[in-house]
Design an enzyme around this catalytic site. Sequence first.
Site, PDB file in Angstrom:
ATOM      1  N   ASN A  57      48.707  49.940  43.331  1.00 52.08           N
ATOM      2  CA  ASN A  57      47.439  49.243  43.541  1.00 52.08           C
ATOM      3  C   ASN A  57      46.311  50.285  43.615  1.00 52.08           C
ATOM      4  OD1 ASN A  57      45.180  48.216  45.015  1.00 52.08           O
ATOM      5  ND2 ASN A  57      46.414  46.483  45.674  1.00 52.08           N
ATOM      6  N   HIS A  86      41.767  51.201  46.121  1.00 58.23           N
ATOM      7  CA  HIS A  86      41.048  52.117  47.011  1.00 58.23           C
ATOM      8  C   HIS A  86      40.422  53.290  46.279  1.00 58.23           C
ATOM      9  CE1 HIS A  86      41.694  49.547  50.257  1.00 58.23           C
ATOM     10  NE2 HIS A  86      43.007  49.574  50.112  1.00 58.23           N
ATOM     11  N   HIS A 144      43.085  44.040  43.037  1.00 53.88           N
ATOM     12  CA  HIS A 144      42.702  42.828  43.763  1.00 53.88           C
ATOM     13  C   HIS A 144      41.211  42.590  43.535  1.00 53.88           C
ATOM     14  CE1 HIS A 144      42.712  40.631  47.976  1.00 53.88           C
ATOM     15  NE2 HIS A 144      42.152  39.914  47.028  1.00 53.88           N
ATOM     16  N   ARG A 147      38.424  40.842  44.685  1.00 53.72           N
ATOM     17  CA  ARG A 147      38.003  40.035  45.829  1.00 53.72           C
ATOM     18  C   ARG A 147      36.720  39.282  45.520  1.00 53.72           C
ATOM     19  NH1 ARG A 147      39.370  40.590  51.145  1.00 53.72           N
ATOM     20  NH2 ARG A 147      41.232  41.802  51.488  1.00 53.72           N
ATOM     21  N   ARG A 149      34.286  43.919  46.974  1.00 54.33           N
ATOM     22  CA  ARG A 149      34.063  45.122  47.781  1.00 54.33           C
ATOM     23  C   ARG A 149      34.674  46.375  47.158  1.00 54.33           C
ATOM     24  NH1 ARG A 149      37.928  44.023  52.944  1.00 54.33           N
ATOM     25  NH2 ARG A 149      36.725  42.120  53.019  1.00 54.33           N
ATOM     26  N   HIS A 150      35.720  46.191  46.318  1.00 54.23           N
ATOM     27  CA  HIS A 150      36.241  47.379  45.629  1.00 54.23           C
ATOM     28  C   HIS A 150      36.296  47.149  44.111  1.00 54.23           C
ATOM     29  CE1 HIS A 150      39.851  45.178  46.656  1.00 54.23           C
ATOM     30  NE2 HIS A 150      39.951  45.675  47.873  1.00 54.23           N
ATOM     31  N   GLU A 203      45.805  40.565  41.885  1.00 53.23           N
ATOM     32  CA  GLU A 203      45.840  39.880  43.187  1.00 53.23           C
ATOM     33  C   GLU A 203      44.552  39.102  43.332  1.00 53.23           C
ATOM     34  OE1 GLU A 203      46.145  42.454  46.517  1.00 53.23           O
ATOM     35  OE2 GLU A 203      48.028  43.265  45.834  1.00 53.23           O
ATOM     36  N   THR A 257      41.821  44.352  55.317  1.00 55.31           N
ATOM     37  CA  THR A 257      42.763  44.229  54.205  1.00 55.31           C
ATOM     38  C   THR A 257      43.459  42.876  54.372  1.00 55.31           C
ATOM     39  OG1 THR A 257      44.677  45.233  53.103  1.00 55.31           O
ATOM     40  CG2 THR A 257      44.587  45.448  55.488  1.00 55.31           C
ATOM     41  N   THR A 258      44.309  42.523  53.404  1.00 54.43           N
ATOM     42  CA  THR A 258      44.993  41.232  53.487  1.00 54.43           C
ATOM     43  C   THR A 258      45.806  41.173  54.777  1.00 54.43           C
ATOM     44  OG1 THR A 258      45.231  41.461  51.114  1.00 54.43           O
ATOM     45  CG2 THR A 258      46.389  39.637  52.135  1.00 54.43           C
ATOM     46  N   GLU A 271      56.046  37.477  46.755  1.00 57.01           N
ATOM     47  CA  GLU A 271      55.912  38.856  47.227  1.00 57.01           C
ATOM     48  C   GLU A 271      55.992  38.793  48.742  1.00 57.01           C
ATOM     49  OE1 GLU A 271      52.585  41.315  45.879  1.00 57.01           O
ATOM     50  OE2 GLU A 271      52.789  42.531  47.686  1.00 57.01           O
ATOM     51  N   HIS A 291      52.810  45.800  51.053  1.00 50.87           N
ATOM     52  CA  HIS A 291      51.785  45.928  52.097  1.00 50.87           C
ATOM     53  C   HIS A 291      52.220  46.915  53.184  1.00 50.87           C
ATOM     54  CE1 HIS A 291      48.285  45.093  54.545  1.00 50.87           C
ATOM     55  NE2 HIS A 291      47.783  44.554  53.451  1.00 50.87           N
ATOM     56  N   HIS A 341      47.437  51.741  49.338  1.00 45.19           N
ATOM     57  CA  HIS A 341      46.678  52.646  50.193  1.00 45.19           C
ATOM     58  C   HIS A 341      47.349  53.994  50.402  1.00 45.19           C
ATOM     59  CE1 HIS A 341      44.893  54.188  53.929  1.00 45.19           C
ATOM     60  NE2 HIS A 341      43.788  53.618  53.458  1.00 45.19           N
TER      61      HIS A 341
HETATM   62  N1  PXP Z   1      50.511  43.415  48.162  1.00 46.43           N
HETATM   63  C1  PXP Z   1      49.461  42.619  48.449  1.00 46.43           C
HETATM   64  C2  PXP Z   1      49.587  41.166  48.187  1.00 46.43           C
HETATM   65  C3  PXP Z   1      48.266  43.150  48.969  1.00 46.43           C
HETATM   66  O1  PXP Z   1      47.240  42.336  49.251  1.00 46.43           O
HETATM   67  C4  PXP Z   1      48.169  44.544  49.139  1.00 46.43           C
HETATM   68  C5  PXP Z   1      46.882  45.135  49.621  1.00 46.43           C
HETATM   69  O2  PXP Z   1      45.889  44.933  48.665  1.00 46.43           O
HETATM   70  C6  PXP Z   1      49.281  45.335  48.808  1.00 46.43           C
HETATM   71  C7  PXP Z   1      50.454  44.743  48.344  1.00 46.43           C
HETATM   72  C8  PXP Z   1      49.265  46.815  48.945  1.00 46.43           C
HETATM   73  O3  PXP Z   1      49.128  47.141  50.296  1.00 46.43           O
HETATM   74  P1  PXP Z   1      48.868  48.642  50.705  1.00 46.43           P
HETATM   75  O4  PXP Z   1      47.513  49.008  50.172  1.00 46.43           O
HETATM   76  O5  PXP Z   1      48.934  48.610  52.198  1.00 46.43           O
HETATM   77  O6  PXP Z   1      49.958  49.466  50.079  1.00 46.43           O
END
Ligand code: PXP
Length: 244
Positions: A7, A10, A43, A45, A49-50, A70, A100-101, A151, A190, A213
Amino acid sequence: MIELSVNIDHVATVRQARRIAEPDPVAAAVLAELGGADGITVHLREDRRHAQDRDVRLLKEIVRGELNLEMACTEPIIRIALEVKPDLVTLVPERREEVTTEGGLDLRRRQAALRRAVARFREAGIEVSFFIDPDESQIKLARKLEADFVELHTGEYAQAADSLLRSEIERLADGAACAAALGLGVHAGHGLNVRNVQPVARIPQITGLYIGHSIVGRAIFVGMQQAVREMKQLILEARRNLDA
Ligand code: PXP
Protein backbone atom coordinates in the site's frame (compact mmCIF):
# COMPACT_ATOMS: atom_id res chain seq x y z
CA MET A 1 1.01 -19.53 -2.27
CA ILE A 2 1.00 -16.16 -0.58
CA GLU A 3 1.40 -12.72 -2.15
CA LEU A 4 2.34 -9.28 -0.89
CA SER A 5 0.46 -6.17 -1.96
CA VAL A 6 2.20 -2.94 -0.98
CA ASN A 7 0.00 0.00 0.00
CA ILE A 8 1.68 3.20 -1.20
CA ASP A 9 -0.76 5.69 0.44
CA HIS A 10 1.83 7.06 2.82
CA VAL A 11 4.16 8.11 0.03
CA ALA A 12 1.23 10.27 -1.03
CA THR A 13 0.81 11.44 2.58
CA VAL A 14 4.33 12.93 2.46
CA ARG A 15 3.62 14.54 -0.92
CA GLN A 16 0.34 16.03 0.29
CA ALA A 17 2.11 17.60 3.28
CA ARG A 18 3.41 20.12 0.72
CA ARG A 19 0.78 19.68 -2.00
CA ILE A 20 3.47 19.44 -4.66
CA ALA A 21 4.40 16.66 -7.10
CA GLU A 22 6.92 14.71 -4.99
CA PRO A 23 7.42 12.12 -3.69
CA ASP A 24 5.30 10.42 -6.32
CA PRO A 25 3.43 7.29 -5.12
CA VAL A 26 3.41 6.06 -8.71
CA ALA A 27 7.23 5.95 -8.71
CA ALA A 28 7.03 4.16 -5.36
CA ALA A 29 4.76 1.54 -6.93
CA VAL A 30 7.32 0.88 -9.69
CA LEU A 31 10.08 0.42 -7.09
CA ALA A 32 7.85 -1.76 -4.89
CA GLU A 33 7.20 -4.08 -7.81
CA LEU A 34 10.93 -4.15 -8.62
CA GLY A 35 11.51 -5.13 -4.98
CA GLY A 36 9.16 -8.10 -5.32
CA ALA A 37 5.67 -6.78 -4.54
CA ASP A 38 3.01 -8.94 -6.19
CA GLY A 39 0.59 -6.06 -6.29
CA ILE A 40 -0.07 -2.47 -5.28
CA THR A 41 -2.84 -1.10 -3.07
CA VAL A 42 -4.09 2.46 -2.91
CA HIS A 43 -6.91 3.90 -0.81
CA LEU A 44 -8.80 6.70 -2.52
CA ARG A 45 -10.38 8.43 0.45
CA GLU A 46 -13.35 10.74 0.08
CA ASP A 47 -11.31 13.55 1.65
CA ARG A 48 -8.34 12.80 -0.69
CA ARG A 49 -5.96 13.17 2.22
CA HIS A 50 -3.30 11.05 0.52
CA ALA A 51 -3.95 9.36 -2.84
CA GLN A 52 -5.45 11.54 -5.57
CA ASP A 53 -7.57 10.53 -8.56
CA ARG A 54 -4.55 11.02 -10.83
CA ASP A 55 -2.57 8.45 -8.80
CA VAL A 56 -5.24 5.79 -9.23
CA ARG A 57 -5.48 6.38 -12.98
CA LEU A 58 -1.70 6.26 -13.47
CA LEU A 59 -1.37 3.18 -11.25
CA LYS A 60 -3.86 1.41 -13.48
CA GLU A 61 -1.51 2.08 -16.40
CA ILE A 62 1.78 1.08 -14.78
CA VAL A 63 1.13 -1.63 -12.17
CA ARG A 64 2.12 -5.03 -13.54
CA GLY A 65 0.65 -7.16 -10.75
CA GLU A 66 -2.72 -6.84 -9.02
CA LEU A 67 -4.04 -3.31 -8.51
CA ASN A 68 -6.25 -3.17 -5.42
CA LEU A 69 -8.35 -0.08 -4.79
CA GLU A 70 -9.42 0.37 -1.18
CA MET A 71 -12.54 2.47 -0.94
CA ALA A 72 -15.67 3.33 0.97
CA CYS A 73 -18.91 2.15 -0.59
CA THR A 74 -20.05 5.61 -1.77
CA GLU A 75 -21.35 6.57 -5.20
CA PRO A 76 -18.61 9.04 -6.28
CA ILE A 77 -15.84 6.56 -5.48
CA ILE A 78 -17.75 3.61 -6.98
CA ARG A 79 -17.99 5.60 -10.24
CA ILE A 80 -14.23 6.19 -10.30
CA ALA A 81 -13.59 2.50 -9.60
CA LEU A 82 -15.91 1.42 -12.40
CA GLU A 83 -14.13 3.77 -14.79
CA VAL A 84 -10.55 2.87 -13.78
CA LYS A 85 -11.26 -0.86 -13.38
CA PRO A 86 -8.68 -2.03 -10.83
CA ASP A 87 -8.29 -5.81 -10.54
CA LEU A 88 -9.79 -5.79 -7.06
CA VAL A 89 -11.72 -3.36 -4.89
CA THR A 90 -11.61 -3.71 -1.13
CA LEU A 91 -14.54 -2.06 0.60
CA VAL A 92 -13.56 -0.47 3.90
CA PRO A 93 -15.31 1.67 6.49
CA GLU A 94 -14.24 5.29 6.38
CA ARG A 95 -14.66 8.08 8.88
CA ARG A 96 -13.20 11.50 8.16
CA GLU A 97 -11.86 12.00 11.67
CA GLU A 98 -9.99 8.68 11.83
CA VAL A 99 -6.20 8.59 11.44
CA THR A 100 -6.37 5.24 9.63
CA THR A 101 -9.02 2.59 9.00
CA GLU A 102 -10.33 1.62 12.42
CA GLY A 103 -11.76 -1.89 12.49
CA GLY A 104 -13.55 -3.81 9.80
CA LEU A 105 -16.68 -3.01 7.88
CA ASP A 106 -19.88 -3.94 9.72
CA LEU A 107 -21.67 -5.86 6.98
CA ARG A 108 -24.95 -5.89 8.94
CA ARG A 109 -25.34 -2.24 8.03
CA ARG A 110 -26.13 -1.14 4.47
CA GLN A 111 -26.55 -4.69 3.17
CA ALA A 112 -28.67 -3.62 0.20
CA ALA A 113 -26.10 -0.97 -0.85
CA LEU A 114 -23.23 -3.44 -0.51
CA ARG A 115 -25.05 -6.07 -2.53
CA ARG A 116 -25.78 -3.55 -5.30
CA ALA A 117 -22.14 -2.40 -5.34
CA VAL A 118 -20.88 -6.00 -5.56
CA ALA A 119 -23.18 -6.64 -8.53
CA ARG A 120 -21.92 -3.52 -10.34
CA PHE A 121 -18.28 -4.41 -9.78
CA ARG A 122 -18.88 -7.97 -10.86
CA GLU A 123 -20.51 -6.80 -14.07
CA ALA A 124 -17.43 -4.63 -14.75
CA GLY A 125 -15.12 -7.64 -14.21
CA ILE A 126 -13.71 -6.31 -10.92
CA GLU A 127 -13.32 -8.69 -7.97
CA VAL A 128 -14.59 -7.55 -4.58
CA SER A 129 -13.17 -7.96 -1.10
CA PHE A 130 -14.71 -6.85 2.21
CA PHE A 131 -12.36 -5.68 4.96
CA ILE A 132 -13.90 -7.25 8.07
CA ASP A 133 -13.01 -8.39 11.55
CA PRO A 134 -12.30 -12.14 11.87
CA ASP A 135 -15.81 -12.75 13.07
CA GLU A 136 -17.88 -15.72 11.96
CA SER A 137 -21.11 -13.78 11.54
CA GLN A 138 -19.39 -11.13 9.38
CA ILE A 139 -17.68 -13.80 7.28
CA LYS A 140 -21.00 -15.58 6.67
CA LEU A 141 -22.56 -12.28 5.65
CA ALA A 142 -19.67 -11.62 3.24
CA ARG A 143 -20.51 -14.92 1.58
CA LYS A 144 -24.19 -14.03 1.47
CA LEU A 145 -23.41 -10.64 -0.11
CA GLU A 146 -21.37 -12.49 -2.76
CA ALA A 147 -17.92 -11.06 -2.12
CA ASP A 148 -15.02 -12.88 -3.80
CA PHE A 149 -12.65 -12.28 -0.87
CA VAL A 150 -12.56 -11.14 2.71
CA GLU A 151 -9.61 -9.20 4.03
CA LEU A 152 -9.32 -10.06 7.70
CA HIS A 153 -8.47 -7.07 9.86
CA THR A 154 -5.18 -7.76 11.65
CA GLY A 155 -5.15 -4.44 13.53
CA GLU A 156 -6.24 -5.92 16.86
CA TYR A 157 -3.58 -8.63 16.62
CA ALA A 158 -0.98 -5.96 15.76
CA GLN A 159 -1.97 -3.87 18.80
CA ALA A 160 -2.42 -6.76 21.24
CA ALA A 161 -0.40 -7.13 24.43
CA ASP A 162 1.99 -10.12 24.41
CA SER A 163 -0.36 -12.12 26.64
CA LEU A 164 -3.14 -11.86 24.03
CA LEU A 165 -1.12 -12.52 20.86
CA ARG A 166 -1.87 -16.21 20.82
CA SER A 167 -5.62 -15.79 21.11
CA GLU A 168 -5.60 -13.04 18.46
CA ILE A 169 -3.75 -15.35 16.04
CA GLU A 170 -6.21 -18.15 16.81
CA ARG A 171 -9.07 -15.77 16.04
CA LEU A 172 -7.49 -14.93 12.68
CA ALA A 173 -6.78 -18.60 11.94
CA ASP A 174 -10.38 -19.59 12.78
CA GLY A 175 -11.69 -16.72 10.64
CA ALA A 176 -9.48 -17.74 7.72
CA ALA A 177 -10.60 -21.39 7.97
CA CYS A 178 -14.26 -20.38 8.16
CA ALA A 179 -13.97 -18.05 5.14
CA ALA A 180 -12.13 -20.63 3.05
CA ALA A 181 -14.67 -23.33 3.95
CA LEU A 182 -17.39 -21.03 2.60
CA GLY A 183 -15.49 -20.64 -0.67
CA LEU A 184 -14.18 -17.12 -0.03
CA GLY A 185 -10.63 -16.09 -0.86
CA VAL A 186 -8.77 -14.92 2.24
CA HIS A 187 -6.57 -11.84 2.55
CA ALA A 188 -5.31 -10.07 5.67
CA GLY A 189 -3.85 -6.74 6.60
CA HIS A 190 -3.48 -3.68 8.80
CA GLY A 191 -0.70 -2.92 11.23
CA LEU A 192 1.60 -5.68 9.99
CA ASN A 193 5.37 -5.13 10.18
CA VAL A 194 8.64 -7.09 10.09
CA ARG A 195 8.20 -8.18 13.72
CA ASN A 196 4.61 -9.41 13.64
CA VAL A 197 4.01 -10.59 10.05
CA GLN A 198 5.22 -14.19 10.26
CA PRO A 199 2.51 -15.74 12.48
CA VAL A 200 -0.14 -14.27 10.13
CA ALA A 201 1.75 -15.45 7.03
CA ARG A 202 1.70 -19.00 8.48
CA ILE A 203 -2.12 -19.19 8.40
CA PRO A 204 -2.51 -21.52 5.42
CA GLN A 205 -5.76 -20.16 3.93
CA ILE A 206 -4.37 -16.62 3.65
CA THR A 207 -3.15 -15.96 0.10
CA GLY A 208 -2.56 -12.21 0.24
CA LEU A 209 -1.10 -9.76 2.76
CA TYR A 210 -1.81 -6.03 2.35
CA ILE A 211 0.86 -3.93 4.02
CA GLY A 212 1.54 -0.21 3.86
CA HIS A 213 2.74 1.96 6.71
CA SER A 214 5.57 -0.21 8.00
CA ILE A 215 7.02 -0.74 4.52
CA VAL A 216 6.84 2.95 3.57
CA GLY A 217 8.29 3.90 6.99
CA ARG A 218 11.20 1.51 6.53
CA ALA A 219 11.69 2.63 2.93
CA ILE A 220 12.59 6.10 4.24
CA PHE A 221 15.73 4.53 5.72
CA VAL A 222 16.59 1.61 3.46
CA GLY A 223 14.82 2.46 0.19
CA MET A 224 11.56 1.05 -1.19
CA GLN A 225 13.01 -1.93 -3.04
CA GLN A 226 14.94 -3.09 0.01
CA ALA A 227 12.00 -2.58 2.38
CA VAL A 228 9.76 -4.66 0.11
CA ARG A 229 12.44 -7.33 -0.36
CA GLU A 230 12.82 -7.74 3.41
CA MET A 231 9.08 -8.08 3.97
CA LYS A 232 8.61 -10.48 1.10
CA GLN A 233 11.47 -12.64 2.35
CA LEU A 234 9.96 -12.87 5.84
CA ILE A 235 6.57 -13.81 4.40
CA LEU A 236 8.00 -16.50 2.12
CA GLU A 237 10.20 -17.85 4.91
CA ALA A 238 7.18 -18.16 7.24
CA ARG A 239 5.36 -20.03 4.54
CA ARG A 240 8.21 -22.23 3.28
CA ASN A 241 7.15 -25.47 4.97
CA LEU A 242 3.49 -24.98 4.18
CA ASP A 243 3.83 -24.22 0.49
CA ALA A 244 6.64 -26.71 -0.19
N1 PXP B 1 -5.79 -3.20 4.57
C1 PXP B 1 -6.73 -2.23 4.67
C2 PXP B 1 -8.13 -2.57 4.33
C3 PXP B 1 -6.38 -0.93 5.07
O1 PXP B 1 -7.33 0.01 5.16
C4 PXP B 1 -5.02 -0.64 5.32
C5 PXP B 1 -4.63 0.76 5.67
O2 PXP B 1 -4.86 1.60 4.59
C6 PXP B 1 -4.09 -1.68 5.19
C7 PXP B 1 -4.50 -2.96 4.84
C8 PXP B 1 -2.63 -1.46 5.42
O3 PXP B 1 -2.44 -1.13 6.76
P1 PXP B 1 -1.01 -0.64 7.23
O4 PXP B 1 -0.76 0.68 6.56
O5 PXP B 1 -1.16 -0.53 8.72
O6 PXP B 1 -0.02 -1.68 6.81
